[in-house]
Enzyme design. Structure first.
Site, PDB file in Angstrom:
ATOM      1  N   ARG A 137       1.003  -1.711   0.088  1.00 41.02           N
ATOM      2  CA  ARG A 137       0.154  -0.035   0.469  1.00 41.02           C
ATOM      3  C   ARG A 137       0.957   0.933  -0.147  1.00 41.02           C
ATOM      4  O   ARG A 137       0.750   2.451   0.103  1.00 41.02           O
ATOM      5  CB  ARG A 137      -0.481   0.054   0.992  1.00 41.02           C
ATOM      6  CG  ARG A 137      -2.184   0.989   1.175  1.00 41.02           C
ATOM      7  CD  ARG A 137      -3.128   0.290   2.387  1.00 41.02           C
ATOM      8  NE  ARG A 137      -2.959   0.040   3.511  1.00 41.02           N
ATOM      9  CZ  ARG A 137      -2.537   1.431   4.064  1.00 41.02           C
ATOM     10  NH1 ARG A 137      -2.576   2.918   4.016  1.00 41.02           N
ATOM     11  NH2 ARG A 137      -2.121   1.385   5.269  1.00 41.02           N
ATOM     12  N   LYS A 138       2.342   1.256  -0.116  1.00 35.79           N
ATOM     13  CA  LYS A 138       2.827   1.941  -0.451  1.00 35.79           C
ATOM     14  C   LYS A 138       2.846   2.681  -1.346  1.00 35.79           C
ATOM     15  O   LYS A 138       3.821   2.339  -2.869  1.00 35.79           O
ATOM     16  CB  LYS A 138       4.352   1.953  -0.517  1.00 35.79           C
ATOM     17  CG  LYS A 138       4.789   1.442   1.737  1.00 35.79           C
ATOM     18  CD  LYS A 138       6.133   1.020   1.975  1.00 35.79           C
ATOM     19  CE  LYS A 138       6.068   0.846   3.228  1.00 35.79           C
ATOM     20  NZ  LYS A 138       7.445  -0.232   4.100  1.00 35.79           N
ATOM     21  N   THR A 139       2.322   3.660  -1.771  1.00 39.95           N
ATOM     22  CA  THR A 139       1.887   4.302  -2.932  1.00 39.95           C
ATOM     23  C   THR A 139       1.332   5.143  -2.959  1.00 39.95           C
ATOM     24  O   THR A 139       1.533   5.874  -1.791  1.00 39.95           O
ATOM     25  CB  THR A 139       0.915   4.140  -3.859  1.00 39.95           C
ATOM     26  OG1 THR A 139      -0.753   3.819  -2.638  1.00 39.95           O
ATOM     27  CG2 THR A 139       0.043   2.452  -3.610  1.00 39.95           C
ATOM     28  N   THR A 277       6.543  -0.838  -6.751  1.00 39.09           N
ATOM     29  CA  THR A 277       5.862   0.461  -6.543  1.00 39.09           C
ATOM     30  C   THR A 277       6.297   2.139  -6.348  1.00 39.09           C
ATOM     31  O   THR A 277       6.633   3.234  -6.611  1.00 39.09           O
ATOM     32  CB  THR A 277       4.387   1.042  -6.233  1.00 39.09           C
ATOM     33  OG1 THR A 277       4.808   0.735  -5.146  1.00 39.09           O
ATOM     34  CG2 THR A 277       3.199  -0.256  -6.792  1.00 39.09           C
TER      35      THR A 277
END
Length: 293
Positions: A137-139, A277
């Protein structure tokens, strides 16, 4: 070829509108200069990439009354010698230029992520790892949909999309709740049967507590390659002896394209990597209006 565009609901059109509004919040001075003449702009790719983000690129220009024709398909692994024509945009000059930078930013970022994901996916196949490799979820705030889309086009798993998708209990949740057992109990009370619960664990003992409490996934966080393999094997064998194998084991923390093969083993069900990402180079695209003859 799978049409990942079919996954998109109508909300992505609103997101594209917001991107365009961000780039031109008041007057379009350059658009005034070029006017309303019909033009054709050629989209070139000038570096290796996996083409991704086509529906977002299309929507940028659809909202500006332009039309895009593609010379490549989404998911194509492009390795240009110099530069390669990927598509053409037809429309009024000021409309093409109004969407140019927004569209290029999207496709450059999305295609870079897809390339990183494709390389990891190819390595996975080469090494015969049968588990799932997922992004995290490191976006980028405001850009998550595009980035997760690129992960899919590249051939990897998106993991959870947001905090509502799966319950992940990390160290701060556990410390705030008092114990792993209490945290899992609190989560199950509200998430019901429809959502999985994952617990971040720093040791085999914490993993055992999470499994006993009813966790669906245990994340072995920041283990070394060999330490991870040993811990995963021990946990699987210990619980198999008790007749319980309802859980999955995920490994996460510091795993990169260069190191991920060190973690491949039959006892690991999921590898998650933020480097799919984060820190990914953009693919070099340009959009050039054809000179008038």
């Amino acid at each position: 070829m799978t049409e990942y565009a079919h996954l998109l609901s109508t909300n992505y059109k609103r997101i594209i509108s917001e991107y365009l509004e961000e780039d031109v919040p008041s007057f379009d001075y350059g658009g005034y200069v070029v006017g309303e003449d019909d033009q054709v702009a050629i989209l070139y790719c000038k570096a290796e990439g996996v083409l991704a983000g086509v529906p977002f690129f299309d929507e940028v220009f659809r909202q500006l009354d332009c039309r895009v024709e593609w010379a490549a398909k989404e998911g194509d692994w492009i390795k240009p010698q110099g530069k390669q024509e990927i598509g053409r945009v037809y429309g009024k000059a000021r409309h093409i230029l109004l969407g140019e930078r927004t569209a290029l930013n999207i496709i450059s970022r999305c295609s870079g992520i897809a390339l990183r994901a494709r390389k990891v996916s190819e390595l996975q196949k080469e090494k015969g790892f049968e588990g799932v490799i997922a992004a995290t979820r490191k976006t980028t705030p405001g850009f998550r949909l595009v980035e997760k889309y690129g992960v899919l086009v590249g051939g990897l798993d998106t993991h959870r999309m947001d905090l509502s998708s799966m319950v992940m209990l990390k160290d701060n949740h556990i410390w705030s709740s008092g114990s792993i057992t209490q945290a899992v109990k609190n989560a199950r009370k509200v998430c019901g049967f429809a959502l999985k619960i994952e617990v971040e664990c720093q040791s085999e003992e914490e993993a055992d507590e999470a499994i006993a409490a009813g966790a669906d996934v245990v994340m072995l966080d920041n283990f070394t390659g060999e330490g991870l393999k040993e811990a995963a094997k021990n946990i699987k064998e210990r619980w198999a002896a008790k007749g319980k194998n309802h859980f999955m084991i995920e490994s996460s923390g510091g795993i990169t394209y260069e190191t991920c093969a060190n973690y491949f083993c039959k006892d690991i069900d999921i590898l998650s990597m933020s480097t799919i990402t984060q820190g990914v180079p953009h693919v070099d695209f340009s959009l050039k209006i054809s000179p008038k003859k």
